[in-house]
Write a protein that holds these residues in place. Structure first.
Motif, short mmCIF file in Angstrom:
data_model
loop_
_atom_site.label_atom_id
_atom_site.label_comp_id
_atom_site.label_asym_id
_atom_site.label_seq_id
_atom_site.Cartn_x
_atom_site.Cartn_y
_atom_site.Cartn_z
N SER A 68 0.85 -1.20 0.00
CA SER A 68 0.00 0.00 0.00
C SER A 68 0.88 1.24 0.00
CB SER A 68 -0.95 0.00 1.19
OG SER A 68 -0.24 -0.10 2.40
N VAL A 69 0.40 2.27 -0.68
CA VAL A 69 1.13 3.53 -0.79
C VAL A 69 0.21 4.69 -0.44
CG1 VAL A 69 2.81 2.69 -2.48
CG2 VAL A 69 0.69 3.70 -3.28
N LEU A 96 2.94 16.06 -3.33
CA LEU A 96 3.39 16.35 -1.96
C LEU A 96 3.78 15.11 -1.19
CD1 LEU A 96 0.68 18.98 -0.91
CD2 LEU A 96 3.03 19.42 -1.66
N VAL A 97 3.00 14.03 -1.33
CA VAL A 97 3.25 12.80 -0.57
C VAL A 97 3.27 11.62 -1.52
CG1 VAL A 97 2.40 11.27 1.26
CG2 VAL A 97 2.07 13.74 1.46
N SER A 98 4.32 10.84 -1.44
CA SER A 98 4.43 9.56 -2.14
C SER A 98 5.29 8.69 -1.25
CB SER A 98 5.07 9.74 -3.51
OG SER A 98 5.18 8.48 -4.15
N LYS A 99 4.62 7.74 -0.56
CA LYS A 99 5.37 6.92 0.39
C LYS A 99 4.71 5.57 0.58
CE LYS A 99 3.10 8.62 4.57
NZ LYS A 99 3.31 9.24 5.89
N ASN A 100 5.49 4.65 1.07
CA ASN A 100 4.99 3.35 1.47
C ASN A 100 4.16 3.55 2.74
OD1 ASN A 100 4.58 0.71 2.37
ND2 ASN A 100 6.61 0.05 1.73
N ALA A 101 2.95 3.01 2.78
CA ALA A 101 2.09 3.15 3.95
C ALA A 101 2.57 2.27 5.11
CB ALA A 101 0.65 2.80 3.59
N SER A 102 3.43 1.30 4.82
CA SER A 102 3.88 0.35 5.83
C SER A 102 5.35 0.58 6.20
CB SER A 102 3.73 -1.08 5.31
OG SER A 102 4.28 -2.01 6.20
N THR A 104 6.82 -2.01 7.65
CA THR A 104 7.29 -3.39 7.77
C THR A 104 7.24 -4.18 6.46
OG1 THR A 104 5.10 -4.14 8.46
CG2 THR A 104 6.65 -3.52 10.22
N ALA A 105 6.46 -3.73 5.49
CA ALA A 105 6.31 -4.48 4.23
C ALA A 105 6.64 -3.56 3.04
CB ALA A 105 4.88 -5.00 4.09
N PRO A 106 7.22 -4.12 1.98
CA PRO A 106 7.51 -3.31 0.79
C PRO A 106 6.23 -2.98 0.02
CG PRO A 106 8.10 -5.60 0.40
CD PRO A 106 7.65 -5.51 1.83
N ALA A 107 6.34 -2.04 -0.90
CA ALA A 107 5.23 -1.69 -1.80
C ALA A 107 5.79 -1.57 -3.21
CB ALA A 107 4.59 -0.37 -1.37
N LYS A 108 4.95 -1.87 -4.19
CA LYS A 108 5.39 -1.85 -5.58
C LYS A 108 4.25 -1.34 -6.46
CE LYS A 108 7.19 -5.22 -8.93
NZ LYS A 108 7.57 -6.65 -9.04
N PHE A 109 4.59 -0.40 -7.36
CA PHE A 109 3.57 0.10 -8.27
C PHE A 109 4.17 0.41 -9.63
CE2 PHE A 109 4.98 3.55 -5.53
CZ PHE A 109 5.20 4.63 -6.37
N VAL A 110 3.31 0.34 -10.65
CA VAL A 110 3.72 0.66 -12.00
C VAL A 110 3.19 2.05 -12.32
CG1 VAL A 110 1.72 -0.43 -13.12
CG2 VAL A 110 3.85 -0.18 -14.38
N VAL A 111 3.99 2.82 -13.06
CA VAL A 111 3.62 4.18 -13.42
C VAL A 111 3.74 4.34 -14.93
CG1 VAL A 111 4.05 6.63 -13.01
CG2 VAL A 111 4.65 4.96 -11.24
N PHE A 112 2.69 4.93 -15.53
CA PHE A 112 2.68 5.22 -16.96
C PHE A 112 2.61 6.74 -17.12
CE2 PHE A 112 0.23 6.14 -20.85
CZ PHE A 112 1.12 5.64 -21.77
#
Length: 126
Positions: A68-69, A96-102, A104-112
């Motif tokens: 989750s981000v 303004l904000v772009s961060k992993n919500a956790s 303890t766990a990684p997050a992964k997203f694709v951007v176009f």
């Protein structure tokens, strides 16, 4: 002195671990939009990872693949996105904000991105 060196090494490792890892996937000229190109990247945030305030000067489409981000553009509400959810940024938006919500766990997203040909993917904002 030895304790101070160990502390600084641990701190440096913690800061480095919080940086996003960006993997370019594709860059393609858009013949129907002269001077524009489409780009795709994958962003991996380690636990607690984030990026500084920035803008993309592009149409940006985000799709969360894992974890989750938290995302927010200037003038918009902060939102937490989970796997399967998406987010859009307009060319004039300041991210303004772009961060992993956790933490303890990684997050992964694709951007176009749909952007001017050769433009930087991201520009820092003070």
């Amino acid at each position: 002195m030895k304790k101070a060196v160990i502390f600084l090494c641990l701190l440096a490792g913690t800061l480095a671990a919080q940086e996003a890892r960006v993997t370019p996937l594709l860059s393609k000229d858009l013949p129907d939009l002269p001077g524009k190109e489409g780009r795709m990247i994958i962003v991996n945030y380690p636990p607690g990872g984030s990026t500084a305030v920035h803008r993309h000067n592009a149409d940006v489409f985000v799709y969360v693949m894992e974890g989750s981000v938290v995302m927010q553009v200037k003038g918009g509400k902060q939102m937490t996105l989970t796997a399967g959810q998406s987010f859009y940024e307009a060319p004039g938006d300041i991210h303004l904000v772009s961060k992993n919500a956790s933490t303890t766990a990684p997050a992964k997203f694709v951007v176009f991105f749909v952007t001017d040909k050769g433009a930087p993917i991201s520009t820092p904002v003070k």
